[in-house]
Design a protein around this motif. Structure first.
Motif, PDB file in Angstrom:
ATOM      1  N   VAL A 117     -18.197   0.162 -12.949  1.00  6.49           N
ATOM      2  CA  VAL A 117     -18.294   0.719 -11.578  1.00  6.49           C
ATOM      3  C   VAL A 117     -19.165  -0.125 -10.548  1.00  6.49           C
ATOM      4  O   VAL A 117     -20.300  -0.660 -11.076  1.00  6.49           O
ATOM      5  CB  VAL A 117     -19.317   2.115 -11.655  1.00  6.49           C
ATOM      6  N   LYS A 118     -18.616  -0.324  -9.317  1.00  3.36           N
ATOM      7  CA  LYS A 118     -19.132  -1.254  -8.349  1.00  3.36           C
ATOM      8  C   LYS A 118     -20.472  -0.705  -7.912  1.00  3.36           C
ATOM      9  O   LYS A 118     -20.412   0.258  -7.732  1.00  3.36           O
ATOM     10  CB  LYS A 118     -18.280  -1.822  -7.361  1.00  3.36           C
ATOM     11  N   LYS A 119     -21.385  -1.775  -7.653  1.00  3.93           N
ATOM     12  CA  LYS A 119     -22.786  -1.460  -7.205  1.00  3.93           C
ATOM     13  C   LYS A 119     -22.752  -1.839  -5.883  1.00  3.93           C
ATOM     14  O   LYS A 119     -22.244  -3.042  -5.438  1.00  3.93           O
ATOM     15  CB  LYS A 119     -23.592  -2.152  -8.209  1.00  3.93           C
ATOM     16  N   ILE A 120     -23.427  -1.251  -4.689  1.00  5.46           N
ATOM     17  CA  ILE A 120     -23.419  -1.659  -3.342  1.00  5.46           C
ATOM     18  C   ILE A 120     -25.107  -1.634  -3.083  1.00  5.46           C
ATOM     19  O   ILE A 120     -25.590  -0.262  -3.147  1.00  5.46           O
ATOM     20  CB  ILE A 120     -22.609  -1.060  -2.551  1.00  5.46           C
ATOM     21  N   SER A 121     -25.531  -2.645  -2.569  1.00  9.90           N
ATOM     22  CA  SER A 121     -27.024  -2.273  -2.240  1.00  9.90           C
ATOM     23  C   SER A 121     -27.189  -2.125  -0.708  1.00  9.90           C
ATOM     24  O   SER A 121     -26.141  -2.679  -0.012  1.00  9.90           O
ATOM     25  CB  SER A 121     -27.726  -3.539  -2.585  1.00  9.90           C
ATOM     26  N   THR A 122     -28.145  -1.354  -0.345  1.00 15.82           N
ATOM     27  CA  THR A 122     -28.384  -0.872   1.156  1.00 15.82           C
ATOM     28  C   THR A 122     -29.708  -0.662   1.577  1.00 15.82           C
ATOM     29  O   THR A 122     -30.383  -0.330   0.693  1.00 15.82           O
ATOM     30  CB  THR A 122     -27.261   0.286   1.440  1.00 15.82           C
ATOM     31  N   ASP A 123     -29.943  -1.328   2.805  1.00 13.66           N
ATOM     32  CA  ASP A 123     -31.343  -1.101   3.205  1.00 13.66           C
ATOM     33  C   ASP A 123     -31.740   0.292   3.692  1.00 13.66           C
ATOM     34  O   ASP A 123     -32.538   0.668   3.912  1.00 13.66           O
ATOM     35  CB  ASP A 123     -31.645  -2.109   4.423  1.00 13.66           C
ATOM     36  N   LEU A 124     -30.543   0.968   4.030  1.00 14.04           N
ATOM     37  CA  LEU A 124     -30.562   2.352   4.491  1.00 14.04           C
ATOM     38  C   LEU A 124     -31.519   3.344   3.835  1.00 14.04           C
ATOM     39  O   LEU A 124     -32.026   4.161   4.350  1.00 14.04           O
ATOM     40  CB  LEU A 124     -29.206   2.973   5.050  1.00 14.04           C
ATOM     41  N   LEU A 125     -31.184   2.990   2.380  1.00  7.91           N
ATOM     42  CA  LEU A 125     -31.746   3.931   1.528  1.00  7.91           C
ATOM     43  C   LEU A 125     -33.237   3.698   1.150  1.00  7.91           C
ATOM     44  O   LEU A 125     -33.783   4.332   0.103  1.00  7.91           O
ATOM     45  CB  LEU A 125     -30.808   4.326   0.146  1.00  7.91           C
ATOM     46  N   ARG A 126     -33.902   2.557   1.811  1.00  6.97           N
ATOM     47  CA  ARG A 126     -35.169   2.323   1.282  1.00  6.97           C
ATOM     48  C   ARG A 126     -36.032   3.341   1.690  1.00  6.97           C
ATOM     49  O   ARG A 126     -35.737   4.173   2.641  1.00  6.97           O
ATOM     50  CB  ARG A 126     -35.465   0.996   1.961  1.00  6.97           C
ATOM     51  N   GLU A 127     -37.428   3.218   0.734  1.00  9.06           N
ATOM     52  CA  GLU A 127     -38.030   4.521   0.865  1.00  9.06           C
ATOM     53  C   GLU A 127     -38.943   4.546   2.239  1.00  9.06           C
ATOM     54  O   GLU A 127     -38.910   3.253   2.891  1.00  9.06           O
ATOM     55  CB  GLU A 127     -39.156   4.421  -0.223  1.00  9.06           C
ATOM     56  N   GLY A 128     -39.465   5.610   2.846  1.00  5.03           N
ATOM     57  CA  GLY A 128     -40.182   5.508   4.103  1.00  5.03           C
ATOM     58  C   GLY A 128     -40.642   7.037   4.314  1.00  5.03           C
ATOM     59  O   GLY A 128     -40.865   7.826   3.291  1.00  5.03           O
ATOM     60  N   ALA A 129     -41.052   7.161   5.519  1.00  4.57           N
ATOM     61  CA  ALA A 129     -41.559   8.518   6.120  1.00  4.57           C
ATOM     62  C   ALA A 129     -40.316   9.150   6.844  1.00  4.57           C
ATOM     63  O   ALA A 129     -40.211   8.699   8.039  1.00  4.57           O
ATOM     64  CB  ALA A 129     -42.870   8.176   6.726  1.00  4.57           C
ATOM     65  N   PRO A 130     -39.806  10.233   6.328  1.00  2.92           N
ATOM     66  CA  PRO A 130     -38.549  10.467   7.084  1.00  2.92           C
ATOM     67  C   PRO A 130     -39.152  11.466   8.396  1.00  2.92           C
ATOM     68  O   PRO A 130     -38.415  11.178   9.644  1.00  2.92           O
ATOM     69  CB  PRO A 130     -37.619  11.571   6.039  1.00  2.92           C
TER      70      PRO A 130
END
Lengths: 320, 320
Positions: B198-211
């Motif tokens: 299963v391919k893995k894709i990394s993204t900065d969009l999902l980094r933790e923060g204060a929504p």
């Protein structure tokens, strides 16, 4: 320091609080079901939407006379009298505020202000309530009446797994309250074998029904208006009766199990989290699933898990 | 029969829909953060609150010229032109309506109305998307920077259990998209050992923060306004980019895993269910937990489970 939770949470200026209270009072005559015309179901929700409020169900009756006495008390000179009165008037009507349990008139004449904090302490909850909402297991959908809608063999397996999971928490459960419908009663009987000594209480309040017209609607389930009218009031009553802060006399955290039905649980979750209750059908619950709500002494509610069936092998999981 | 989902869901009369649209257009100049004063964070939410709408992210740009062409088309003689235009104008601005993907001007001049239904079919989603949102496992809270905040030994055990559980579903997972933060990346590495290929894709969009500022607030976590301003837009972008109907070309149901963080997952769940997003902190997620959302082709969203860790022994469950 007197903790006035209702006020601390108000995000409005005193003037806005006063006018929004007046607007809400005006709106009480124009409930959504009134606008839609006669015969539309009224779920009987008292809580205004859009303003999160910590809630408490006090054990003492409160008259509205207190709110006017309060407006004259010296306490209100320390904060805006209008804001205080607005918040307390709403919460007194809903009997939700610890301050509403204290006879302030007596305080003003005799004891002075310093005792207010300690007297308020005697009226505040101290313990946390853990609420485990269990959906009944799989049952025979073809049964003609409720007494024929017994659990299937797979349903009985699911209930065993749920009971085993609850027992594995190592918690001292206080009681199991279950819907009086057959499938919930049978699920409770099986679960309680894993939790010996925990008293079981049957209630009609938790029976399945149509809590409120869902948004968006579904094409395959369209109850009559009278079902929403009758079931809605009952299921709202279940929420108000069972989902509240701990009693002031409760010293230790409690762990209570409620075995009931998918519509009831989803509606309770929406109401407990103060989400729009018409959104209840946007959630889906597996048979035998565990939903865990935590109610803190200050009224804050947290949903720890919804529809947990991770303890079941995937081939044993059903949603019917 | 043309399925106009946006219209079927509107509960207002045409006149009310028109005036509420105008009110919303007026309101666009008075966003909540404008009222609170300069410097208040703007989470950048486009969706009006209070009206449930099926949503789609189409792949084609849409100009507003289409909405005026539509008002003149013969189709609108069969339904109220104002209602239709109101709904479509809103959805065209948000690029959410399949009908917005069709060049109606061309249709009116050449082909007539009968072809509209079949052309609309080519623009509608056909498949269901299953979204599994996994919270990373327990990590070293004392790490100074993100690269030091690696998983604890218990965290690695939790990730193994989560990976094993996902594999036991027997599903053909399409991809694993994970936050680029260390703890999410490590959790993904362990999970993917159970899901080979299963391919893995990394993204900065999902980094933790204060929504978005939570309601009610908590005393132990008070981010700066700039954190809401920056993180809020990014996490909203994560929701809009990842949570949408299946692409029109997708023929089969898909199963996608997103490994990220508690705040992000809770915010996404609120937005996906169209609950008030400021309620995200009323939920709580265990480490390594599974949250399952289902997005139907017509845009209906269901939450199947939230924060499921039933597959972990109780003594392995943490929430930090």
């Amino acid at each position: 320091m007197v903790e006035l939770t209702g006020i601390l949470l108000l995000k409005q200026s005193p003037r806005e609080a006063r006018s929004s209270l007046q607007a809400r009072e005006g709106q009480k005559e124009r409930a959504p079901w009134d606008e839609a015309g006669p015969g539309t179901p009224s779920p009987g929700r008292a809580q205004p939407s859009g303003d999160y409020q910590h809630f408490l169900k006090p054990r003492f009756p409160v008259s509205n006379a207190r709110s006017s006495a309060l407006a004259k008390s010296s306490l209100t000179s320390k904060m805006d009298a209008g804001l205080f009165k607005a918040s307390l008037a709403v919460n007194c009507r809903n009997r939700r505020e610890p301050l509403a349990l204290i006879n302030l008139k007596k305080k003003n004449e005799e004891t002075g202000e310093e005792e207010l904090a300690s007297r308020l302490d005697h009226c505040k909850a101290k313990a946390t309530r853990h609420i485990f909402l269990i959906r009944h297991s799989q049952y025979n959908l073809d049964g003609r009446a409720d007494k024929d809608r017994t659990l299937t063999p797979l349903g009985r397996e699911q209930a065993e797994l749920t009971g085993h999971r609850l027992a594995s928490f190592g918690l001292k459960f206080d009681q199991i309250i279950h819907s009086s419908m057959t499938r919930a009663t049978e699920t409770t009987e099986i679960i309680s074998k894993h939790l010996p000594g925990v008293k079981k209480i049957s209630t009609d309040l938790l029976r399945e029904g149509a809590p409120i017209e869902p948004d968006p609607p579904v094409s395959h389930w369209k109850p009559e208006a009278v079902q929403y009218y009758e079931d809605g009031a009952r299921i709202e009553a279940a929420f108000r009766n069972f989902i509240h802060r701990a009693d002031v006399k409760q010293e230790e955290d409690s762990y209570e199990i409620f075995v009931c039905h998918a519509n009831v649980i989803r509606y309770i979750v929406c109401r407990a989290l103060q989400f729009p209750p018409e959104g209840w059908l946007r959630m889906s619950l597996n048979n035998g699933s565990i939903t865990h709500l935590v109610i803190r002494p200050n009224g804050r509610v947290a949903l720890r898990t919804l529809g947990d069936t991770g303890f079941m092998p995937p081939d044993k999981i059903t949603r019917t």
